[in-house]
Design an enzyme around this catalytic site. Structure first.
Site, mmCIF file in Angstrom:
data_model
loop_
_atom_site.group_PDB
_atom_site.id
_atom_site.type_symbol
_atom_site.label_atom_id
_atom_site.label_comp_id
_atom_site.label_asym_id
_atom_site.label_seq_id
_atom_site.Cartn_x
_atom_site.Cartn_y
_atom_site.Cartn_z
ATOM 1 N N GLY A 208 0.645 -1.562 -0.217
ATOM 2 C CA GLY A 208 0.390 -0.247 0.285
ATOM 3 C C GLY A 208 1.042 1.438 0.144
ATOM 4 N N SER A 209 0.517 2.199 -0.894
ATOM 5 C CA SER A 209 2.007 3.766 -0.592
ATOM 6 C C SER A 209 1.641 4.246 -1.936
ATOM 7 C CB SER A 209 3.115 2.751 -1.950
ATOM 8 O OG SER A 209 2.910 1.655 -2.412
ATOM 9 N N ARG A 210 2.555 5.051 -2.576
ATOM 10 C CA ARG A 210 1.720 5.460 -4.126
ATOM 11 C C ARG A 210 3.041 6.352 -4.702
ATOM 12 N NH1 ARG A 210 -0.530 11.900 -1.509
ATOM 13 N NH2 ARG A 210 0.898 12.880 -2.498
#
Length: 250
Positions: A208-210
């Site tokens: 989970g990240s960006r």
């Protein structure tokens, strides 16, 4: 078949197959399977073992690494990540992508540019890809916090890694891998000096990240807030396409 040409002229053969698991994720999946088998076979705790076994499948799925069909357009800037376009805003590029780092290669110029932020949930593919072809000029890792990657301030406060790629004509694109609430490691596949094709794998972020992409000054994004994009396939913007797109939108 292996070695055949696949193109828009109908050449080659295509069939569906299970996406492979990236080697980085195999060890995590196997560890999860081993733990679940301990609870199922040795401790006979089915109430714990079966959920853990299901979780093992989720771990393997998280690290899936499907093949992608890259647009054959030399002016296309493609999405470096799968996920949701969560922010489109005008900002100054990060200092790490602008300052003279002593390598002899120039960074991004001063001035406002469009930043497109792509949020990756735990259900998205987490392999990141090069938005353009060219030489890797910078890979800068910065330790930081692990707040919600969907927040705007995550670009400046979270653990992150900046990558700068320069084309042969001098056009450069910078993008940033940002760790999120659950993510605890950014794994690079490239280093300064590497030559990349557009859509080539450059790294991953665990759980989970960006990813933020800094478009060249004046370049108009082709994507909208809330749009789902696919790494290596979705065109974020066209180089040289500035006021034309803006005029059509009015």
């Amino acid at each position: 078949m292996a070695g055949e040409i696949l193109d828009n002229q109908g050449r080659g053969e295509v069939s569906w197959s299970w996406p492979p698991i990236h080697p980085e994720g195999r060890k995590f999946g196997l560890i999860a399977v081993a733990i679940s088998l301990v609870f199922l076979l040795l401790l006979d705790w089915e109430i714990v073992g079966w959920p853990l076994l299901a979780l093992s499948g989720g771990v393997f799925a998280f690290f899936r690494d499907p093949e992608r069909v890259v647009p054959q357009d030399e002016n296309a800037i493609v999405a470096p990540a799968d996920g949701l376009v969560s922010l489109i805003t005008q900002v100054e590029p990060p200092e790490e992508l602008k300052i003279d780092d002593g390598s002899g290669t120039k960074g991004l110029p001063d001035g406002l540019v469009t930043r497109v932020s792509i949020f990756m949930s735990v259900f998205d593919v987490h392999i990141n890809r090069a938005p353009i072809s060219g030489a890797v000029r910078r890979v800068v890792y910065i330790p930081g916090k692990f707040m919600n990657a969907d927040l705007d301030k995550a670009s400046e406060e979270n653990e992150r890694q900046h990558i700068l790629i320069e084309r042969s004509d001098g056009i450069a694109i910078g993008f940033t891998q940002i760790a999120g609430l659950v993510a605890r490691r950014i794994v690079p596949f490239v280093k300064p000096g590497d030559l990349l094709a557009v859509g080539q794998r450059v790294g991953l972020i665990r759980f989970g990240s960006r990813v933020d992409v800094y478009l060249p000054a004046g370049t108009q994004p082709r994507v909208l807030l809330g749009q789902k994009v696919v790494a290596g396939e979705t065109i974020l913007a066209q180089l040289g396409e500035t006021k034309l797109l803006e005029g059509k939108a009015q």
